[in-house]
Design an enzyme around this catalytic site. Structure first.
Site, short mmCIF file in Angstrom:
data_model
loop_
_atom_site.label_atom_id
_atom_site.label_comp_id
_atom_site.label_asym_id
_atom_site.label_seq_id
_atom_site.Cartn_x
_atom_site.Cartn_y
_atom_site.Cartn_z
N HIS A 1 71.18 1.03 -4.10
CA HIS A 1 71.87 0.54 -2.90
C HIS A 1 73.09 1.42 -2.66
CE1 HIS A 1 73.01 -2.42 0.14
NE2 HIS A 1 74.26 -2.28 -0.29
N ASP B 1 69.76 -7.57 -3.15
CA ASP B 1 70.92 -6.93 -3.78
C ASP B 1 71.73 -7.84 -4.70
OD1 ASP B 1 70.24 -4.71 -2.20
OD2 ASP B 1 71.53 -5.38 -0.56
#
Length: 330
Positions: free
Chosen positions: A194, A265
């Site tokens: 990410h 996430d």
């Protein structure tokens, strides 16, 4: 339905070596799980996708370029965990796939003890899928949707990955939420990269330039006496700050490699890198700076994963054991 021979990819580059063909019987066995397995045709067109049952195909598979080299420690000795075989990797992409390319190239160079066995994408015309086909890597499409009604269902995808004997799943810019069934099939075996320092600027909707736009707009700044959450890479940040002589007002960002759970996430962080956010940065400037670090930290994390060098603390935090010093954790 067209009964022409289908292939995983079309190899035209004179620089690539075509591996020996698998037998038709073996390939059918490996891909016999789903009732319809989506395969890319030689004359690929993102608007023309054929779905044919494996039993009707005359298969020809070209293996991806791979290296027989094994990662070695400073003394030149192979330094793996108990399972030293080369791992089989499935990589998921939705775009250009630059992290996918970095991992694949590292595998070829012997820096990663694994090979990319298959690429999964929700966008069969994306740059990552084109690169995979040109590299002889099988490409399958997931998930099934209105635009791609012949894409694989979740249970079919799980079966295909099992038939490919996949050890680890790596997300490299894949924009769909990973199904619970896949997370449960590969516990502690799915990684994602990410482009921010999670948990900041993560979650649904935070991807690509949107992340970097949000970081710049936030004016996020490192504080000398902040909470410990944001000092995981304190020494790296100090080095940057000292070189810029702006420690007290330095804005920062960077990539995060984390394990994947059932949400966007929120899985456990495995590794991070810190980069400065400069006053005149555009989202594109920051994206380029972060991407440079992504390519390095993701390859390092995947190398550790494939060498069984990831250990888990009692509180569930994953740590990477040094390749040269088993007692050194990061």
């Amino acid at each position: 339905m067209e009964a022409a021979t289908l292939r995983f990819s079309s190899i035209r580059s004179p620089n690539q070596t075509m591996a020996s063909q698998f037998s038709q019987k073996l390939l059918k066995s490996r891909l016999s799980g789903p009732p319809n397995c989506l395969i890319q045709k030689n004359n690929f067109n993102s608007n023309q996708i054929s779905t044919v049952k494996p039993s009707r195909l005359d298969w020809r598979v070209v293996k991806s370029k791979c290296s027989s080299l094994e990662p070695k420690n400073a003394s030149g000795d192979v330094n793996f965990g108990k399972d030293s075989r080369r791992k089989k990797l499935a990589i998921f992409v939705s775009g250009g796939g630059s992290n996918f390319r970095s991992i694949h190239e590292a595998s070829i160079q012997g820096l990663v003890n694994g090979d990319v066995a298959v690429l999964v994408t929700d966008k069969p015309g994306c740059g990552g899928a084109v690169y995979a086909r040109n590299s002889g890597i099988p490409v399958i499409v997931f998930p099934k949707s209105k635009l791609i009604p012949d894409g694989l269902l979740t249970e079919e995808l799980v079966t295909v990955l099992r038939n490919f004997e996949i050890d680890f799943v790596l997300l490299a810019g894949f924009l769909k939420l990973i199904p619970v069934e896949l997370v449960q099939t590969y516990p502690k075996s799915i990684l994602n990269i990410h482009p921010s320092l999670l948990p900041a600027f993560g979650g649904k909707g935070y991807y690509g330039l949107k992340v970097h736009e949000a970081v710049i707009a936030s004016g996020a700044r490192f504080q000398c006496h902040g909470s410990g959450t944001w000092i995981a890479n304190f020494h790296a940040l100090l080095s940057i700050a000292n070189s810029l002589e702006t420690f007290h007002s330095l804005r920062y960002s960077g990539p995060t490699v984390h394990f994947v759970d059932e949400h966007y996430d929120t899985g456990r962080t495995l590794a991070q890198r810190v980069v400065p956010v400069l006053a005149n940065d555009t989202p594109e400037d920051l994206a380029a700076r972060v991407l440079h670090e992504e390519h390095q930290v993701y390859v390092e994390a995947v190398a550790a994963l494939c060498e069984d060098r990831i250990v888990w603390r009692e509180d569930g935090v994953p740590l990477i054991r040094s390749r040269t010093d088993p007692d050194e954790l990061s």
